[in-house]
Design a protein around this motif. Structure first.
Motif, mmCIF file in Angstrom:
data_model
loop_
_atom_site.group_PDB
_atom_site.id
_atom_site.type_symbol
_atom_site.label_atom_id
_atom_site.label_comp_id
_atom_site.label_asym_id
_atom_site.label_seq_id
_atom_site.Cartn_x
_atom_site.Cartn_y
_atom_site.Cartn_z
ATOM 1 N N ALA A 140 21.220 8.332 -11.039
ATOM 2 C CA ALA A 140 20.502 7.254 -11.559
ATOM 3 C C ALA A 140 20.322 6.119 -10.445
ATOM 4 O O ALA A 140 21.446 5.643 -10.116
ATOM 5 C CB ALA A 140 20.597 6.924 -12.876
ATOM 6 N N THR A 141 19.088 5.669 -10.291
ATOM 7 C CA THR A 141 19.295 4.408 -9.094
ATOM 8 C C THR A 141 18.091 3.654 -9.871
ATOM 9 O O THR A 141 17.155 3.749 -10.420
ATOM 10 C CB THR A 141 18.577 4.893 -7.838
ATOM 11 O OG1 THR A 141 17.200 5.529 -8.003
ATOM 12 C CG2 THR A 141 19.649 5.799 -7.099
ATOM 13 N N THR A 142 18.681 2.241 -9.880
ATOM 14 C CA THR A 142 17.683 1.222 -10.265
ATOM 15 C C THR A 142 16.945 0.312 -8.889
ATOM 16 O O THR A 142 17.598 0.035 -8.010
ATOM 17 C CB THR A 142 18.367 0.029 -11.033
ATOM 18 O OG1 THR A 142 19.360 -0.437 -10.416
ATOM 19 C CG2 THR A 142 18.789 0.918 -12.372
ATOM 20 N N SER A 143 15.767 0.066 -9.252
ATOM 21 C CA SER A 143 15.099 -0.776 -7.915
ATOM 22 C C SER A 143 14.177 -1.776 -8.756
ATOM 23 O O SER A 143 13.928 -1.403 -9.868
ATOM 24 C CB SER A 143 14.317 0.207 -7.480
ATOM 25 O OG SER A 143 13.510 1.132 -7.967
ATOM 26 N N LYS A 144 13.569 -2.484 -7.695
ATOM 27 C CA LYS A 144 12.820 -3.725 -8.544
ATOM 28 C C LYS A 144 11.187 -3.081 -8.220
ATOM 29 O O LYS A 144 10.852 -2.231 -7.294
ATOM 30 C CB LYS A 144 12.676 -4.902 -7.475
ATOM 31 C CG LYS A 144 14.164 -5.682 -7.651
ATOM 32 C CD LYS A 144 14.242 -7.022 -6.701
ATOM 33 C CE LYS A 144 15.506 -7.824 -6.978
ATOM 34 N NZ LYS A 144 15.493 -8.964 -6.451
ATOM 35 N N ILE A 145 10.428 -3.908 -8.957
ATOM 36 C CA ILE A 145 8.960 -3.373 -8.983
ATOM 37 C C ILE A 145 8.298 -4.833 -8.866
ATOM 38 O O ILE A 145 8.670 -5.616 -9.343
ATOM 39 C CB ILE A 145 8.512 -2.635 -10.135
ATOM 40 C CG1 ILE A 145 8.868 -3.386 -11.548
ATOM 41 C CG2 ILE A 145 8.979 -1.218 -10.164
ATOM 42 C CD1 ILE A 145 8.547 -2.611 -12.727
ATOM 43 N N LYS B 213 12.980 -0.753 -12.470
ATOM 44 C CA LYS B 213 12.783 0.632 -12.706
ATOM 45 C C LYS B 213 13.948 1.480 -12.689
ATOM 46 O O LYS B 213 14.737 1.184 -11.557
ATOM 47 C CB LYS B 213 11.510 1.264 -12.236
ATOM 48 C CG LYS B 213 11.685 1.603 -10.737
ATOM 49 C CD LYS B 213 10.425 2.343 -10.355
ATOM 50 C CE LYS B 213 10.654 2.672 -8.633
ATOM 51 N NZ LYS B 213 9.402 3.334 -8.343
ATOM 52 N N LEU B 214 14.131 2.550 -13.418
ATOM 53 C CA LEU B 214 15.241 3.451 -13.138
ATOM 54 C C LEU B 214 14.709 4.852 -13.008
ATOM 55 O O LEU B 214 13.885 5.479 -13.563
ATOM 56 C CB LEU B 214 15.990 3.478 -14.769
ATOM 57 C CG LEU B 214 17.356 4.564 -14.690
ATOM 58 C CD1 LEU B 214 18.341 3.975 -15.585
ATOM 59 C CD2 LEU B 214 16.833 5.699 -15.199
ATOM 60 N N THR B 215 15.204 5.427 -11.952
ATOM 61 C CA THR B 215 14.969 6.823 -11.468
ATOM 62 C C THR B 215 15.898 7.707 -11.832
ATOM 63 O O THR B 215 17.128 7.377 -10.973
ATOM 64 C CB THR B 215 14.415 6.785 -10.196
ATOM 65 O OG1 THR B 215 13.287 5.855 -10.095
ATOM 66 C CG2 THR B 215 13.827 8.019 -9.509
ATOM 67 N N VAL C 73 11.414 8.703 -14.708
ATOM 68 C CA VAL C 73 11.310 7.301 -14.376
ATOM 69 C C VAL C 73 10.969 6.295 -15.265
ATOM 70 O O VAL C 73 9.862 6.481 -16.053
ATOM 71 C CB VAL C 73 10.134 7.334 -13.036
ATOM 72 C CG1 VAL C 73 10.379 5.724 -12.664
ATOM 73 C CG2 VAL C 73 10.680 8.315 -12.225
ATOM 74 N N VAL C 74 11.594 5.436 -15.675
ATOM 75 C CA VAL C 74 11.254 4.328 -16.577
ATOM 76 C C VAL C 74 11.035 2.909 -15.900
ATOM 77 O O VAL C 74 11.889 2.537 -14.981
ATOM 78 C CB VAL C 74 12.473 4.168 -17.806
ATOM 79 C CG1 VAL C 74 11.962 3.175 -18.894
ATOM 80 C CG2 VAL C 74 12.481 5.399 -18.316
ATOM 81 N N VAL D 175 21.419 2.228 -20.156
ATOM 82 C CA VAL D 175 21.228 1.449 -19.136
ATOM 83 C C VAL D 175 20.476 0.321 -19.710
ATOM 84 O O VAL D 175 19.360 0.717 -20.420
ATOM 85 C CB VAL D 175 20.841 2.013 -18.056
ATOM 86 C CG1 VAL D 175 20.173 0.833 -17.011
ATOM 87 C CG2 VAL D 175 21.572 2.780 -17.080
ATOM 88 N N GLN D 176 20.530 -0.947 -19.522
ATOM 89 C CA GLN D 176 19.817 -1.934 -19.857
ATOM 90 C C GLN D 176 18.799 -2.381 -18.862
ATOM 91 O O GLN D 176 19.332 -2.796 -17.757
ATOM 92 C CB GLN D 176 20.456 -3.359 -20.605
ATOM 93 C CG GLN D 176 21.220 -3.075 -21.679
ATOM 94 C CD GLN D 176 20.467 -2.672 -22.953
ATOM 95 O OE1 GLN D 176 19.311 -3.066 -23.282
ATOM 96 N NE2 GLN D 176 20.996 -1.306 -23.715
#
Length: 302
Positions: free
Chosen positions: A213-218, A204-206, A180-181, A197-198
């Protein structure tokens, strides 16, 4: 009592009557009550989604920043302390420096370019100090938060992928198959497999064990673990137990349904509060049988 302490005590269900009155005056207290009511709907063999978790994540902490200079001063003091006592720090004949943390430890480290690292529990970083001016690169196993000084490219290499930046604030978790980044400031490049991925600030990227891979907001300004909390959304109970064992250096004998999922949080400074936060919403009970051993089982099997 400040807002953060009130929320921690709320999570542990340990508010006094006077504190509860203060808690109810918070602007978002109705939201927290809704979360509690949702949690009470959990049963031993089922799970309930808590759709307002994102709102909880938004409001759990206000987006306040600790000044970068203060972070670096504190990190530098912590790094000097680590070196002075010689614990969990190794420098080999090739100039490779390695820092490690043990159970329930978080360490601050200052890198040669004035970048700072905060290393989470059971984690390790290594870098070559002799080549740092030519190549800002380190390896990570575990989890760390980075505040990178501007300059040439800065690479964090893990078994699951590589994170590259020029100067920013980000968190990397790479433990076993978990990757997770999270980017809190600037722009982060994540390389995994044959993909790049940028990742902009506030996202964040999981990467799943299957490679998806999925991206979501933090919505927070830094990771929850830096504030002494482990936060979960619809997480398998076995993962929650594993995190609990790591944070408290205990062994948990879990005797209930392993398909349970947990949405919520526990704190890192009070074991019984943490146990209550996990067990009560899932209709579980716990018994501390030894200072380092905890049994958790279904409340219906008392």
């Amino acid at each position: 009592m400040d807002r953060e302490s009130l929320i921690k005590k709320w999570l542990g269900d340990t508010l006094t009557e006077e504190e509860a009155k203060t808690f109810r005056t918070l602007d978002d207290a109705p939201l927290y009550k809704e979360i509690v009511e949702e949690a009470r709907r959990f049963h031993g063999t089922s799970q309930v989604r808590v759709p307002t978790f994102e709102e909880l994540e938004k409001n759990l902490y206000t987006s306040r920043k600790v000044p970068r200079n203060w972070i670096r001063i504190v990190s530098g003091i912590a790094a000097a302390f680590i070196i002075s006592i010689g614990l969990y720090t190794l420098i080999d004949k090739f100039g490779t420096t390695t820092y490690r943390t043990d159970f329930a430890q978080i360490k601050g480290i200052m890198l040669p370019d004035d970048s700072s690292v905060r290393l989470n529990t059971l984690s390790q970083i290594s870098y070559n100090g002799n080549r740092w001016d030519e190549e800002r690169k380190l390896t990570l196993n575990g989890e760390a938060y980075f505040d990178v000084a501007r300059g040439r490219r800065f690479d964090v290499s893990t078994l699951n992928g590589t994170v590259s930046v020029l100067g920013t604030e980000f968190n990397v978790l790479s433990r076993d198959s978990i990757f997770v980044v999270s980017c809190f400031e600037g722009l982060v490049g994540v390389n995994y497999g044959n993909k790049t991925v940028q990742l902009p600030a506030g996202s964040k990227l999981t990467l799943s064990a299957g490679g998806d891979a999925t991206t979501s907001k933090i919505y927070v300004s830094e990771p929850y673990w830096l504030k002494g909390l482990s936060v979960f959304k619809n997480a398998p109970i076995v993962d929650v137990i594993s995190e609990l064992e790591m944070q408290y250096r205990i062994k948990v004998d879990y005797q209930s349904e392993k398909k349970l999922h947990f949405t919520g949080a526990f704190e890192h400074t009070h074991l019984e509060n943490a146990l209550r936060s996990i067990t009560q919403p899932l209709n579980l009970i716990y018994v501390i049988t030894d200072k380092n051993v905890v049994t958790i089982r279904d409340a219906r099997n008392q």
